[in-house]
Write a protein that holds these residues in place. Structure first.
Motif, PDB file in Angstrom:
ATOM      1  N   ARG B  24       0.827  -1.212   0.000  1.00 29.73           N
ATOM      2  CA  ARG B  24       0.000   0.000   0.000  1.00 29.73           C
ATOM      3  C   ARG B  24       0.858   1.257   0.000  1.00 29.73           C
ATOM      4  N   LYS B  30       1.374   7.531   3.535  1.00 31.77           N
ATOM      5  CA  LYS B  30      -0.007   7.541   4.030  1.00 31.77           C
ATOM      6  C   LYS B  30      -0.008   7.826   5.527  1.00 31.77           C
ATOM      7  N   SER B  31      -1.129   8.408   6.001  1.00 31.15           N
ATOM      8  CA  SER B  31      -1.298   8.520   7.450  1.00 31.15           C
ATOM      9  C   SER B  31      -1.590   7.125   7.990  1.00 31.15           C
ATOM     10  N   SER B  33      -3.982   6.107   9.829  1.00 32.05           N
ATOM     11  CA  SER B  33      -5.388   5.685   9.717  1.00 32.05           C
ATOM     12  C   SER B  33      -5.751   5.326   8.271  1.00 32.05           C
ATOM     13  N   GLU B  34      -5.220   6.078   7.287  1.00 28.55           N
ATOM     14  CA  GLU B  34      -5.404   5.717   5.869  1.00 28.55           C
ATOM     15  C   GLU B  34      -4.808   4.341   5.601  1.00 28.55           C
ATOM     16  N   SER B  36      -4.244   1.888   7.538  1.00 30.51           N
ATOM     17  CA  SER B  36      -4.842   0.745   8.223  1.00 30.51           C
ATOM     18  C   SER B  36      -6.230   0.398   7.695  1.00 30.51           C
ATOM     19  N   LYS B  37      -6.827   1.292   6.843  1.00 29.31           N
ATOM     20  CA  LYS B  37      -8.211   1.114   6.391  1.00 29.31           C
ATOM     21  C   LYS B  37      -8.567  -0.289   5.914  1.00 29.31           C
ATOM     22  N   PRO B  38      -7.812  -0.896   4.958  1.00 30.64           N
ATOM     23  CA  PRO B  38      -8.287  -2.176   4.409  1.00 30.64           C
ATOM     24  C   PRO B  38      -8.083  -3.368   5.339  1.00 30.64           C
ATOM     25  N   LEU B  43      -6.346  -0.961  15.526  1.00 32.17           N
ATOM     26  CA  LEU B  43      -5.299   0.058  15.365  1.00 32.17           C
ATOM     27  C   LEU B  43      -4.072  -0.296  16.197  1.00 32.17           C
TER      28      LEU B  43
END
Lengths: 120, 120
Positions: B24, B30-31, B33-34, B36-38, B43
């Protein structure tokens, strides 16, 4: 290749004794006792490392009489390399794009510089 | 590079979530949180994976205000690739030699075949 198989491959490579065993096998197949000679670990520890290497597909062993011979299976190594190769392309594309943007900036800078000179 | 550093690299790559995180990040930073999305993990699990990736040198993170940004560090990936590249040369030399021996065998077979024909 299944995720799980790639996990096993990288897990097998994450140990210095196992990597050294693979390096030793690069010159040719060896009996377990030959293979274990330079390592200051017990034969039972070598046996455990061999089981991890076999499970990862990095080596194959065959038994003839009382002698077990260990041999590299380069296909598994190629699978691990392929993982890098396929992602390197993505990274390089990204860094190429960055390069193009930076070059475009340079061209713009040069143009602006020329314009400034002409209007001076 | 130190053995221990290579251990950490391969250990980091031996987990499918961590490999997917690296994939990814291939398109850009990426941040957290971005990033970790998928993933169907907490967290806190993502945080643990990030610590392993950071310790291996595969990613760097920086905090701006409340946002932590994660970025690939391609140098570490190159180190892991180099390990394969240096050993592949050895394996290829070995398989090349085997190839030469097999070809020499073929030539011998052809010569013997011709000789047999001539003396028939």
């Amino acid at each position: 290749m299944l995720q799980h198989a790639v996990d096993k491959l990288f897990h097998a490579l994450a140990d210095p004794t196992r990597r050294a065993m693979i390096e030793r096998l690069g010159v040719g197949p060896k009996s377990v006792s030959e293979l274990s000679k330079p390592f200051a670990v017990s034969l039972s520890a070598i046996g455990q490392h061999l089981r991890v290497l076999e499970a990862s597909g990095l080596v194959v062993t065959r038994k003839e009489g009382r002698v077990r011979t260990v041999e590299l299976a380069p296909a598994a190594l190629r699978t691990a390399e392929d993982w890098f190769a396929s992602h390197r392309k993505q990274w390089e594309r990204r860094f190429d794009r960055l390069g193009v943007l930076l070059e475009a900036d340079d061209v713009d800078d040069a143009r602006n510089e020329n314009r400034r000179r002409r209007t001076r």
